[in-house]
Design a protein around this motif. Structure first.
Motif, PDB file in Angstrom:
ATOM      1  N   MET A   1       1.188  -1.303   0.286  1.00 56.62           N
ATOM      2  CA  MET A   1       0.460   0.017  -0.310  1.00 56.62           C
ATOM      3  C   MET A   1       0.915   1.550   0.151  1.00 56.62           C
ATOM      4  N   LEU A   2       2.312   0.954   0.468  1.00 57.98           N
ATOM      5  CA  LEU A   2       2.991   2.150   0.453  1.00 57.98           C
ATOM      6  C   LEU A   2       3.579   2.816  -0.629  1.00 57.98           C
ATOM      7  N   TYR A   3       3.209   1.686  -1.457  1.00 56.64           N
ATOM      8  CA  TYR A   3       4.052   2.396  -3.301  1.00 56.64           C
ATOM      9  C   TYR A   3       2.886   2.525  -3.452  1.00 56.64           C
ATOM     10  N   GLN A   4       1.378   2.282  -3.523  1.00 54.17           N
ATOM     11  CA  GLN A   4       0.235   3.051  -4.372  1.00 54.17           C
ATOM     12  C   GLN A   4      -0.730   3.770  -3.442  1.00 54.17           C
TER      13      GLN A   4
ATOM     14  N   ILE B   1       5.167   6.371 -13.349  1.00 58.49           N
ATOM     15  CA  ILE B   1       6.145   7.199 -13.061  1.00 58.49           C
ATOM     16  C   ILE B   1       5.846   7.360 -11.101  1.00 58.49           C
ATOM     17  N   SER B   2       5.039   7.425 -10.875  1.00 54.11           N
ATOM     18  CA  SER B   2       4.965   7.461  -8.855  1.00 54.11           C
ATOM     19  C   SER B   2       5.528   5.799  -8.623  1.00 54.11           C
ATOM     20  N   PHE B   3       5.101   5.189  -9.191  1.00 54.29           N
ATOM     21  CA  PHE B   3       5.910   4.279  -8.631  1.00 54.29           C
ATOM     22  C   PHE B   3       6.923   3.245  -8.744  1.00 54.29           C
ATOM     23  N   VAL B   4       7.923   3.796  -9.760  1.00 59.97           N
ATOM     24  CA  VAL B   4       9.059   4.072 -10.037  1.00 59.97           C
ATOM     25  C   VAL B   4      10.003   4.487  -9.082  1.00 59.97           C
ATOM     26  N   PHE B   5       9.929   5.456  -8.451  1.00 58.17           N
ATOM     27  CA  PHE B   5       9.959   6.474  -7.214  1.00 58.17           C
ATOM     28  C   PHE B   5       9.663   5.881  -6.237  1.00 58.17           C
ATOM     29  N   ALA B   6       9.070   5.152  -6.444  1.00 61.74           N
ATOM     30  CA  ALA B   6       8.054   4.836  -4.841  1.00 61.74           C
ATOM     31  C   ALA B   6       9.200   3.103  -4.469  1.00 61.74           C
ATOM     32  N   GLY B   7       9.443   2.659  -5.835  1.00 61.29           N
ATOM     33  CA  GLY B   7      10.347   1.990  -5.790  1.00 61.29           C
ATOM     34  C   GLY B   7      11.600   2.034  -5.251  1.00 61.29           C
ATOM     35  N   LEU B   8      12.053   2.713  -5.801  1.00 62.54           N
ATOM     36  CA  LEU B   8      13.366   2.961  -6.087  1.00 62.54           C
ATOM     37  C   LEU B   8      13.169   3.441  -4.033  1.00 62.54           C
ATOM     38  N   LEU B   9      12.844   4.203  -3.834  1.00 58.85           N
ATOM     39  CA  LEU B   9      12.852   4.810  -2.656  1.00 58.85           C
ATOM     40  C   LEU B   9      12.282   4.190  -1.408  1.00 58.85           C
TER      41      LEU B   9
ATOM     42  N   GLN C   1       3.996  -3.501 -11.199  1.00 58.75           N
ATOM     43  CA  GLN C   1       3.364  -2.429 -10.738  1.00 58.75           C
ATOM     44  C   GLN C   1       3.249  -1.102 -11.591  1.00 58.75           C
ATOM     45  N   PRO C   2       4.136  -0.643 -12.152  1.00 65.66           N
ATOM     46  CA  PRO C   2       4.089   0.445 -12.871  1.00 65.66           C
ATOM     47  C   PRO C   2       3.693   0.380 -14.482  1.00 65.66           C
ATOM     48  N   ILE C   3       4.289  -0.733 -14.419  1.00 65.93           N
ATOM     49  CA  ILE C   3       3.035  -1.292 -16.096  1.00 65.93           C
ATOM     50  C   ILE C   3       2.017  -1.717 -16.189  1.00 65.93           C
ATOM     51  N   LEU C   4       1.470  -2.391 -14.887  1.00 67.66           N
ATOM     52  CA  LEU C   4       0.173  -2.901 -14.817  1.00 67.66           C
ATOM     53  C   LEU C   4      -0.882  -2.655 -14.358  1.00 67.66           C
ATOM     54  N   TRP C   5      -0.785  -1.449 -13.076  1.00 63.46           N
ATOM     55  CA  TRP C   5      -1.625  -1.053 -12.229  1.00 63.46           C
ATOM     56  C   TRP C   5      -1.871   0.244 -12.272  1.00 63.46           C
TER      57      TRP C   5
END
Length: 464
Positions: free
Chosen positions: A298-301, A340-348, A381-385
């Motif tokens: 849920m943090l990623y979302q 883009i938000s998912f990519v940043f969340a993953g990196l963080l 998530q960045p591709i499918l969600w």
């Protein structure tokens, strides 16, 4: 301000104008809608994470019980939240068309409808709570089952409170007033968290403490939201005497959006509940893996969920003005922003996994499995969600509720439920098999909604 700063500012404004400004609305108004929702969602999810971590101090049985019942709570609460969403769509479209009288009437009727639905649901579940728990979680351990019983009855008592709160918030979002929504949400959720710290962490009241804090916080949230629309808001102009008189012509339009969405939520979350019964068969540790994995995911979302809520207001107002070109543009832009938000969340967040997992104090043997689930999600998530969840919110804002609901139901039951059982139980991949089935279902939903979006039928409904 030096030349480099001016150049950066100019390029930023140019990008924002290109992707987030149209004839209906400009980027400043769009981000004025999005940012308070983002802060609200961030706070909600962080508090949910903290609450899960706090209840974990009461043991694995408490975590499993709360996770199981929360799935049922989401299943039931989404019925009246769906009706509130019908109100949000109608309010947004009336706002877009400039009809302020119907904005007020529609918001009032949505609040009344949500109240009625929530009281009925609450009464039915309290009466039949034992057979419901036996049907869903009969194979759970005795201590898990007892905790689940306490938490379910307590949650039911709070349904009408949160239903009224959600209806008010939904109507305010429909007119684009997201800042008061943020303030009301912060008030309720901060109260909930402070009470959780007091009752669970300090007084060690476990699940009973969680129930008491939830009810008290939701009473405060409901009262504050009603006071706001009674005394301080000019757009909604809520009056109790108007709420007591049901206007069937308005309710019919609200239900045209709300009921298919409610049916979708019942069956969609019913599928999730059925998936939970697979996981119960895998044992308490698998249930704990699933609960913690969902909490961290849920943090990623946070960002994407915010955009999914905001898009209803933005697209609803564009469609109310019959500006489909703007609606299409903003749908593309917000889906891109979500990815883009998912990519940043993953990196963080991926590097922070060792710290996050310590919040939950899980047994050491399940930590690698939890990390595997989070890694799978971070990649997918960045591709499918985004097309899977933001696109249907946009289609629904245009009035295309029947198609989105049917498509969501079919993908849920044919892929997440059936494939989840095959991978998780029949083929023996366990919790990872169930999780992979969920990812596959995201992909299928995205393809279906993308195909619908290419055509013209999604915006052919004239609601206002």
């Amino acid at each position: 301000m030096n030349k480099l700063e001016l150049n950066i500012r100019h390029r930023t404004v140019s990008i924002l104008d290109k992707y987030f400004t149209g004839e209906s609305i400009d980027y400043k108004k769009i981000f004025a809608v999005i940012l308070p929702i983002f802060v609200d969602q961030a706070f909600l999810i962080l508090m949910s994470l903290l609450n899960t971590a706090m209840i974990s101090s009461a043991g694995v049985a408490a975590v499993s019980a709360v996770s199981m019942v929360d799935s049922l709570n989401i299943f039931l609460a989404n019925v009246f939240i769906a009706v509130a969403t019908g109100g949000t769509v109608m309010v947004a479209q009336y706002k877009g068309s400039g009809n302020s009288a119907m904005v007020s009437k529609t918001a009032t009727q949505a609040i009344s409808a949500c109240t009625i639905f929530s009281v009925l649901i609450s009464a039915l579940v309290i009466i039949f709570h034992t057979p419901i728990l036996n049907m869903l979680f009969g194979k759970a351990d005795a201590d898990v089952f007892q905790n689940a019983r306490i938490y379910l009855i307590g949650s039911c008592l709070s349904y009408p409170l949160i239903a009224i709160f959600q209806a008010v918030i939904g109507s305010l979002r429909g007119v684009g007033e997201t800042k008061p929504c943020l303030n009301l949400s912060l008030l309720m959720n901060l109260t909930n968290t402070i009470l959780n710290v007091l009752l669970i962490t300090i007084f060690k009241m476990g699940v009973e403490g969680l129930v008491i804090s939830t009810i008290l916080a939701r009473v405060l949230g409901m009262v504050a939201s009603l006071i706001y629309v009674l005394k301080y808001n000019e757009s909604i102009r809520f009056r109790f005497k108007n709420a007591l008189h049901l206007d069937l012509s308005i309710l019919k339009k609200v239900m045209f959006i709300g009921l298919p969405f409610a049916a979708e939520q019942i069956f969609f979350n019913g599928g999730k509940l059925l998936t939970q019964t697979f996981i119960v068969q895998l044992g308490t540790l698998s249930m704990t893996v699933y609960a913690i994995g969902n909490a961290i995911m849920m943090l990623y979302q946070i960002g994407p969920n915010s955009l999914g809520i905001a898009i209803v207001t933005i697209v609803g107002q564009c469609v109310g003005r019959r500006n489909i070109e703007d609606a299409r543009k903003f749908i593309f832009s917000l889906i891109g922003l979500s990815s883009i938000s998912f990519v940043f969340a993953g990196l963080l967040l991926l590097p922070l996994f060792p710290l996050l997992i310590k919040l939950f104090n899980p047994p050491d043997e399940i930590v690698p499995t939890i990390f595997t689930l989070i890694l799978i999600s971070a990649i997918a998530q960045p591709i499918l969600w985004s097309p899977s969840f933001i696109m249907p919110s946009a289609l629904r804002a245009a009035g295309d509720s029947n198609f989105t609901s049917i498509a969501s139901l079919l993908s849920m039951w044919l892929l997440r439920v059936v494939l989840g059982y095959i991978l998780g139980i029949t083929l023996g991949f366990g919790i990872i098999g169930v999780w992979v089935a969920m990812i596959v279902e995201w992909g299928a939903r995205g393809i279906i909604f993308g195909w619908r979006f290419k055509g013209k039928k999604w915006y052919a409904h004239k609601l206002v």
